[in-house]
Design an enzyme around this catalytic site. Sequence first.
Site, PDB file in Angstrom:
ATOM      1  N   ARG A  23       0.815  -1.223   0.000  1.00 52.75           N
ATOM      2  CA  ARG A  23       0.000   0.000   0.000  1.00 52.75           C
ATOM      3  C   ARG A  23       0.846   1.270   0.000  1.00 52.75           C
ATOM      4  O   ARG A  23       0.381   2.325  -0.376  1.00 52.75           O
ATOM      5  CB  ARG A  23      -0.903   0.035   1.235  1.00 52.75           C
ATOM      6  CG  ARG A  23      -1.884  -1.128   1.313  1.00 52.75           C
ATOM      7  CD  ARG A  23      -2.527  -1.172   2.663  1.00 52.75           C
ATOM      8  NE  ARG A  23      -1.509  -1.498   3.669  1.00 52.75           N
ATOM      9  CZ  ARG A  23      -1.700  -1.507   4.970  1.00 52.75           C
ATOM     10  NH1 ARG A  23      -2.874  -1.174   5.462  1.00 52.75           N
ATOM     11  NH2 ARG A  23      -0.734  -1.822   5.804  1.00 52.75           N
ATOM     12  N   HIS A  62      15.762  32.635  12.259  1.00 57.50           N
ATOM     13  CA  HIS A  62      14.758  33.147  13.191  1.00 57.50           C
ATOM     14  C   HIS A  62      14.824  32.449  14.547  1.00 57.50           C
ATOM     15  O   HIS A  62      15.212  31.284  14.645  1.00 57.50           O
ATOM     16  CB  HIS A  62      13.353  32.944  12.619  1.00 57.50           C
ATOM     17  CG  HIS A  62      13.184  33.544  11.264  1.00 57.50           C
ATOM     18  ND1 HIS A  62      12.452  32.930  10.276  1.00 57.50           N
ATOM     19  CD2 HIS A  62      13.654  34.691  10.708  1.00 57.50           C
ATOM     20  CE1 HIS A  62      12.468  33.676   9.183  1.00 57.50           C
ATOM     21  NE2 HIS A  62      13.199  34.747   9.417  1.00 57.50           N
ATOM     22  N   TYR A 132       6.465  22.544  10.763  1.00 58.60           N
ATOM     23  CA  TYR A 132       7.119  22.913  12.011  1.00 58.60           C
ATOM     24  C   TYR A 132       6.185  22.613  13.174  1.00 58.60           C
ATOM     25  O   TYR A 132       5.033  23.037  13.156  1.00 58.60           O
ATOM     26  CB  TYR A 132       7.368  24.414  12.099  1.00 58.60           C
ATOM     27  CG  TYR A 132       8.063  25.064  10.948  1.00 58.60           C
ATOM     28  CD1 TYR A 132       9.352  25.558  11.103  1.00 58.60           C
ATOM     29  CD2 TYR A 132       7.430  25.248   9.725  1.00 58.60           C
ATOM     30  CE1 TYR A 132       9.988  26.203  10.061  1.00 58.60           C
ATOM     31  CE2 TYR A 132       8.062  25.895   8.685  1.00 58.60           C
ATOM     32  CZ  TYR A 132       9.340  26.372   8.856  1.00 58.60           C
ATOM     33  OH  TYR A 132       9.966  27.008   7.824  1.00 58.60           O
ATOM     34  N   GLU A 143      10.118  37.926  18.900  1.00 58.72           N
ATOM     35  CA  GLU A 143      10.839  37.339  17.778  1.00 58.72           C
ATOM     36  C   GLU A 143      12.143  38.082  17.525  1.00 58.72           C
ATOM     37  O   GLU A 143      12.296  39.257  17.863  1.00 58.72           O
ATOM     38  CB  GLU A 143       9.980  37.321  16.520  1.00 58.72           C
ATOM     39  CG  GLU A 143       9.707  38.701  15.949  1.00 58.72           C
ATOM     40  CD  GLU A 143       8.801  38.664  14.723  1.00 58.72           C
ATOM     41  OE1 GLU A 143       8.601  37.589  14.150  1.00 58.72           O
ATOM     42  OE2 GLU A 143       8.311  39.729  14.348  1.00 58.72           O
ATOM     43  N   ARG A 167      12.677  41.458   5.213  1.00 55.76           N
ATOM     44  CA  ARG A 167      12.840  41.276   6.665  1.00 55.76           C
ATOM     45  C   ARG A 167      14.107  40.484   6.964  1.00 55.76           C
ATOM     46  O   ARG A 167      14.924  40.883   7.789  1.00 55.76           O
ATOM     47  CB  ARG A 167      11.623  40.565   7.243  1.00 55.76           C
ATOM     48  CG  ARG A 167      11.788  40.195   8.694  1.00 55.76           C
ATOM     49  CD  ARG A 167      10.615  39.350   9.190  1.00 55.76           C
ATOM     50  NE  ARG A 167      10.906  38.834  10.501  1.00 55.76           N
ATOM     51  CZ  ARG A 167      10.778  37.563  10.854  1.00 55.76           C
ATOM     52  NH1 ARG A 167      10.347  36.673   9.994  1.00 55.76           N
ATOM     53  NH2 ARG A 167      11.064  37.166  12.061  1.00 55.76           N
ATOM     54  N   ASP A 168      14.288  39.336   6.299  1.00 52.10           N
ATOM     55  CA  ASP A 168      15.453  38.490   6.577  1.00 52.10           C
ATOM     56  C   ASP A 168      16.748  39.151   6.106  1.00 52.10           C
ATOM     57  O   ASP A 168      17.785  39.037   6.759  1.00 52.10           O
ATOM     58  CB  ASP A 168      15.284  37.119   5.934  1.00 52.10           C
ATOM     59  CG  ASP A 168      14.209  36.283   6.624  1.00 52.10           C
ATOM     60  OD1 ASP A 168      13.698  36.711   7.680  1.00 52.10           O
ATOM     61  OD2 ASP A 168      13.883  35.207   6.102  1.00 52.10           O
TER      62      ASP A 168
END
Length: 180
Positions: A23, A62, A132, A143, A167-168
């Site tokens: 399967r 992050h 995640y 953060e 942002r990064d």
Amino acid sequence: MKFEPLPLKGAYEIHLERREDERGFFARMYCDDEFAAQGLNTNWVQMNVSLSREVGTLRGMHFQREPAAEVKLVRCLRGQAFDVIVDLRAGSDTYGQHCHVLLDQDALNAIYVPKGFAHGFQTLSDDTELQYCHSTAYAPGHEGGVNPLDPDLGIAWPRPVTVLSDRDQNLPPLAECTAL
């Protein structure tokens, strides 16, 4: 599940054991008893999914600060990702060092990211999807991040960067980050 310690203390690559038949296959991604036996987090309060459409997409690095610091369990559901963690723990012998795991849908592996680490990844295929699990809910006021292209990190990203958010790209270098 097989828990393989990574070079940064407290981090693991987890290999899921595939049980196959005509399967297809079955594998356990998480088990309270097995995680507890390793002394790992057994409380997951939030699960997220990311899809990166283009190969070379870079997301990260992050983290969340106390009191919202989090443990992460990350697995690739589709495609491949070069997954990187950086030790930002105050007083750690490996502060500022990184290691990586190749997350692959076919390898059935995951990375366990302890508190005090920055996390990021680069996609190695189009339409890469990651899942995640988080030990703490997202808290925007806590953060933080480290610029993934900071030469002081020394991360050898395997592909040219094709997509990187503003942002990064504007995250501070390691030298300007406060230890966690």
